[in-house]
Design a protein around this motif. Sequence first.
Motif, PDB file in Angstrom:
ATOM      1  N   HIS A  18     -36.005 -36.463 -35.263  1.00  0.00           N
ATOM      2  CA  HIS A  18     -36.276 -35.055 -35.539  1.00  0.00           C
ATOM      3  C   HIS A  18     -35.001 -34.221 -35.530  1.00  0.00           C
ATOM      4  O   HIS A  18     -34.895 -33.225 -36.255  1.00  0.00           O
ATOM      5  N   LYS A  19     -34.007 -34.605 -34.727  1.00  0.00           N
ATOM      6  CA  LYS A  19     -32.751 -33.854 -34.714  1.00  0.00           C
ATOM      7  C   LYS A  19     -32.037 -33.961 -36.057  1.00  0.00           C
ATOM      8  O   LYS A  19     -31.447 -32.986 -36.533  1.00  0.00           O
ATOM      9  N   ASP A  20     -32.110 -35.146 -36.661  1.00  0.00           N
ATOM     10  CA  ASP A  20     -31.507 -35.341 -37.976  1.00  0.00           C
ATOM     11  C   ASP A  20     -32.206 -34.463 -39.008  1.00  0.00           C
ATOM     12  O   ASP A  20     -31.568 -33.830 -39.866  1.00  0.00           O
ATOM     13  N   LEU A  21     -33.542 -34.387 -38.927  1.00  0.00           N
ATOM     14  CA  LEU A  21     -34.302 -33.558 -39.859  1.00  0.00           C
ATOM     15  C   LEU A  21     -33.961 -32.084 -39.661  1.00  0.00           C
ATOM     16  O   LEU A  21     -33.721 -31.349 -40.633  1.00  0.00           O
ATOM     17  N   TYR A  22     -33.919 -31.617 -38.408  1.00  0.00           N
ATOM     18  CA  TYR A  22     -33.615 -30.212 -38.141  1.00  0.00           C
ATOM     19  C   TYR A  22     -32.203 -29.842 -38.592  1.00  0.00           C
ATOM     20  O   TYR A  22     -31.976 -28.754 -39.134  1.00  0.00           O
ATOM     21  N   SER A  23     -31.251 -30.725 -38.367  1.00  0.00           N
ATOM     22  CA  SER A  23     -29.876 -30.431 -38.762  1.00  0.00           C
ATOM     23  C   SER A  23     -29.745 -30.357 -40.280  1.00  0.00           C
ATOM     24  O   SER A  23     -28.938 -29.586 -40.810  1.00  0.00           O
ATOM     25  N   THR A  24     -30.558 -31.137 -40.993  1.00  0.00           N
ATOM     26  CA  THR A  24     -30.554 -31.070 -42.456  1.00  0.00           C
ATOM     27  C   THR A  24     -31.083 -29.726 -42.932  1.00  0.00           C
ATOM     28  O   THR A  24     -30.552 -29.122 -43.873  1.00  0.00           O
ATOM     29  N   ILE A  25     -32.153 -29.240 -42.281  1.00  0.00           N
ATOM     30  CA  ILE A  25     -32.668 -27.906 -42.624  1.00  0.00           C
ATOM     31  C   ILE A  25     -31.607 -26.849 -42.352  1.00  0.00           C
ATOM     32  O   ILE A  25     -31.383 -25.937 -43.167  1.00  0.00           O
ATOM     33  N   ASP A  26     -30.916 -26.971 -41.220  1.00  0.00           N
ATOM     34  CA  ASP A  26     -29.883 -25.991 -40.875  1.00  0.00           C
ATOM     35  C   ASP A  26     -28.755 -25.971 -41.905  1.00  0.00           C
ATOM     36  O   ASP A  26     -28.093 -24.944 -42.090  1.00  0.00           O
ATOM     37  N   ALA A  27     -28.550 -27.114 -42.575  1.00  0.00           N
ATOM     38  CA  ALA A  27     -27.453 -27.208 -43.535  1.00  0.00           C
ATOM     39  C   ALA A  27     -27.793 -26.591 -44.889  1.00  0.00           C
ATOM     40  O   ALA A  27     -26.920 -26.503 -45.760  1.00  0.00           O
ATOM     41  N   ILE A  28     -29.050 -26.168 -45.093  1.00  0.00           N
ATOM     42  CA  ILE A  28     -29.410 -25.521 -46.354  1.00  0.00           C
ATOM     43  C   ILE A  28     -28.641 -24.214 -46.462  1.00  0.00           C
ATOM     44  O   ILE A  28     -28.740 -23.360 -45.572  1.00  0.00           O
ATOM     45  N   PRO A  29     -27.882 -24.019 -47.525  1.00  0.00           N
ATOM     46  CA  PRO A  29     -27.031 -22.821 -47.604  1.00  0.00           C
ATOM     47  C   PRO A  29     -27.753 -21.579 -48.103  1.00  0.00           C
ATOM     48  O   PRO A  29     -27.133 -20.526 -48.259  1.00  0.00           O
ATOM     49  N   LEU A  30     -29.050 -21.671 -48.361  1.00  0.00           N
ATOM     50  CA  LEU A  30     -29.800 -20.580 -48.979  1.00  0.00           C
ATOM     51  C   LEU A  30     -30.785 -19.958 -47.984  1.00  0.00           C
ATOM     52  O   LEU A  30     -31.253 -20.628 -47.060  1.00  0.00           O
ATOM     53  N   GLY A  31     -31.109 -18.714 -48.212  1.00  0.00           N
ATOM     54  CA  GLY A  31     -32.199 -18.067 -47.499  1.00  0.00           C
ATOM     55  C   GLY A  31     -31.929 -17.711 -46.056  1.00  0.00           C
ATOM     56  O   GLY A  31     -32.817 -17.226 -45.365  1.00  0.00           O
ATOM     57  N   GLU A  32     -30.725 -17.932 -45.573  1.00  0.00           N
ATOM     58  CA  GLU A  32     -30.455 -17.690 -44.161  1.00  0.00           C
ATOM     59  C   GLU A  32     -29.993 -16.247 -43.942  1.00  0.00           C
ATOM     60  O   GLU A  32     -29.037 -15.788 -44.547  1.00  0.00           O
ATOM     61  N   VAL A  33     -30.691 -15.562 -43.067  1.00  0.00           N
ATOM     62  CA  VAL A  33     -30.257 -14.258 -42.569  1.00  0.00           C
ATOM     63  C   VAL A  33     -30.316 -14.361 -41.056  1.00  0.00           C
ATOM     64  O   VAL A  33     -31.396 -14.460 -40.468  1.00  0.00           O
ATOM     65  N   ALA A  34     -29.159 -14.378 -40.423  1.00  0.00           N
ATOM     66  CA  ALA A  34     -29.073 -14.677 -38.995  1.00  0.00           C
ATOM     67  C   ALA A  34     -29.763 -13.609 -38.159  1.00  0.00           C
ATOM     68  O   ALA A  34     -29.800 -12.425 -38.519  1.00  0.00           O
TER      69      ALA A  34
END
Length: 869
Positions: free
Chosen positions: A108-124
């Motif tokens: 699951h950590k690998d899956l979550y880190s992949t989502i975090d790497a998406i460069p789109l749609g992120e507003v911190a």
Amino acid sequence: MPCTTLLSTSQISREPENIPKNQTSRLEKALRWENLALRQERQICDEHGQFIHPDALPPPFTSREHGDWTPFHDRTEFETTEFLYTKNQMSGSNIDKLMYLHPPFADHKDLYSTIDAIPLGEVAWESFTMKFNGEGSVPSNSDLEACAPWMDTPCTAWFRDPHAVVCNMLTNPDFKDEMEYMPYCEWKGEGGNTKWQWCNVMSGDWAWNQADEIAKDPATHGSTFIPVLLGSNKTTVSVATGQNDYYPLYTSISNVQNNVRHADHNAVAVVGFLAIPKTVKQYSEDAQFRKFKKQLFHLSLSRILRSFKTFMTVPEVVHFGDDYLEQVVLSCIVSNWCTKSRCEDAQLRAQIVTYILCDNVDFSTLWYQWDVDAGIVPFTNDYPCADIHELLSPDILHQLIKDTFKDHLVVWVEKYLECIHGKTHAEVVMDDIDRRIAAAPSFAGLCQFPQGHGFTQWTGNDSKALMKVYLPAIEGHVPNDVVRCFCTFLEFCYLVQQDIIMENTLEEIKEALDCIHCYRKIFQETGVRFDGFSLPRQHSLMHYITLICMFGAPNGMCSSITESKHIKAIKEPWRRSSKFNALGQMLLTNQCLDKLAAARTDFMACGMLGPHPDINQQDPLHDNGDVEDSDESGGEDKSDKEDDGAVEGARVQCDVKLAPRTIHALAEELDVPNLPRLVCLFLYDQLLTDNEHMSDTIPLTACPRFEGRIKVFGSAVSTFFAPSDPSGIRGMRCEHIRSVPSWRGGPGCYNTIFVNTGSEDGIDSMEVVHVLCFFSFCYGCDLETFPCALVHWLKLVSDEHDPGNGMWMVKPFFLNLELNTRELSIIHVDMIVCAAHLLPIFGKEFVPQKATFHETLDTYYHYSFEIAS
């Protein structure tokens, strides 16, 4: 294509050829723009704000190359992530187990880190903390010298830049065909029959007025006005754990059409979680604490929204592709007064008037004579062109459904029964009303009330469902004026919830409101409301016509849109959290969901993905409720799927598909001996009928013969255009129509439907039938499939509405009543429009103790129903 944002064009949109004289005022207002040389076309610009040729090709939405799934390796990995995280919401430990059995990820950590790497749609997410900075106060009965605990407690609010969130909405290519770029006036009809109509926010007077003001600055010409909508409402996720309430803040833009906000296509986004100050009971009613909560609310909004401030006066280049108590806090008035005006005959409130009063009138006079809470500074004070009194929009959910209906009218009926019958007999009558509510026949999407309406925890959906069944339940137990009061109130609700509101609709709304005020007097005459009707929530109904003209159809800004967002943004993220310091986990969950949604949009723009697949949807010919040939099924429909909901895809009028013995075996099972004859007549109408010959005028020997096998189905799926209800982005909605001998382990469920016959004897060319069976068969050399339904016809009791409740009345039609010979036919499913919600007419009879909703359609012969316009 980049476009400067701020001002709408002053172009008149959808202008008719002939305008009646009584409508020239708005047309003159529109033409005034042209006379003042302010009539500008919306101008396209490049990323540097330089205007370019209108036919210039837009830049690509994404720089992604076809086949590039970064940060995922391939399509399978992306769709696996989307399914596990968005659809299934699987826990981390279960993801680890699944990846051990069938990896595309290590864990699951690998899956979550992949989502975090998406460069789109992120507003911190960001946060700020505030605390009380005034002088402390201690209750007079306390000897303590310390300040109240809440004064030293910091209050933390979390937010993400709403400006960046709005830019993401403008960039979303899903909205490119559902966006209004300018204020517009819309007419329907021709010549003297031309009528003004309102739909989206940009069709209202407010958008015109704002554009008038903005256009005074020549630097804004050619830009697009982007009104920002805000909504907030506290919600509770659990009553059994520690901190269980949250105060989310949502935003949307008025440019997207109302149906897009209803469809929940990321047109409404959560941008903040406001702080909820807490204190001990000793200080909960302290005046300073109440003032602190209100001012904290306004200061928090001012802080969160400050990224908008610069662009409220200077254009920016962007790539295009609430309840009463809260309104009291927002408008800074005294509770139990109207937030829009001071009295029934007064003009609407204005912020500039409030400022003048605050500068010249003392606090006590402001509070008691002008109902202004001068101790609170509204957040709009920090922003140009923002008048909080003007910007408060109507709220159908809280003002009409929850407050006026549930908290007022329903409660008044109970009090009336107590005044007339005494408490003991009133309880007997209320028990019968509850039995009538419980006996309402099942209907697609209608929740049942097995114990009536005597429950404590109400939701908005509960109130909406009760509105559909309450009127016939009280008829016969209360005077006609009470029934008419409910009838006209429901008519008012139906009218203001329409997706498009015409000028003649405004006249009908005014007439319904006048009738409400007339008929509700019975509650005052009988002592239920001896002190009159000084109720802000009911008073708000008087402003609906004005607010419709200002902001368009109210259903596009109803708080039910944000409350439905609670499920995805608040409740589901809370449930998947560890429940310990859950807010931080909820923020990350929302951020990941946004990134996955943005990634899907990006992949679709590259042509790498089609529309979102529904992998759980069955073949339409085997949809839930199918009755197999095997005797093991017993004809029982065991499906637990939802009956109705939003549907994506293009807008169509209506579409019905069957969701899945010999004809003689079915005739014996249904106890319809002439079923083979009805099939022959049906085939004649489908294959051989003409203007001179119909199946009811020719002998049976002239009809095609059918002796083959058939397939029986337990339900059909009706898809139709219903933009005022929860629907897809094109306004489409679906519902299941059932016809099964056993439903969820109980008695059978046989729904009633509207069929389009074009008959003048019906209502709006439609008639009502009772579905006895859905089936299909193949016939002819090419084995053409005929999906059809065996139906029992219902006929109108009268050519007029019921004078008491305003509904139509129907009854089953019999060829021979003594022999119980029903008028049956077989119809093609293409004639079906949607389900018909029939309610029994109980009269003054009490419902038997053991009556159930399964028996109602057979026990009571007359029904009343309302057709949505």
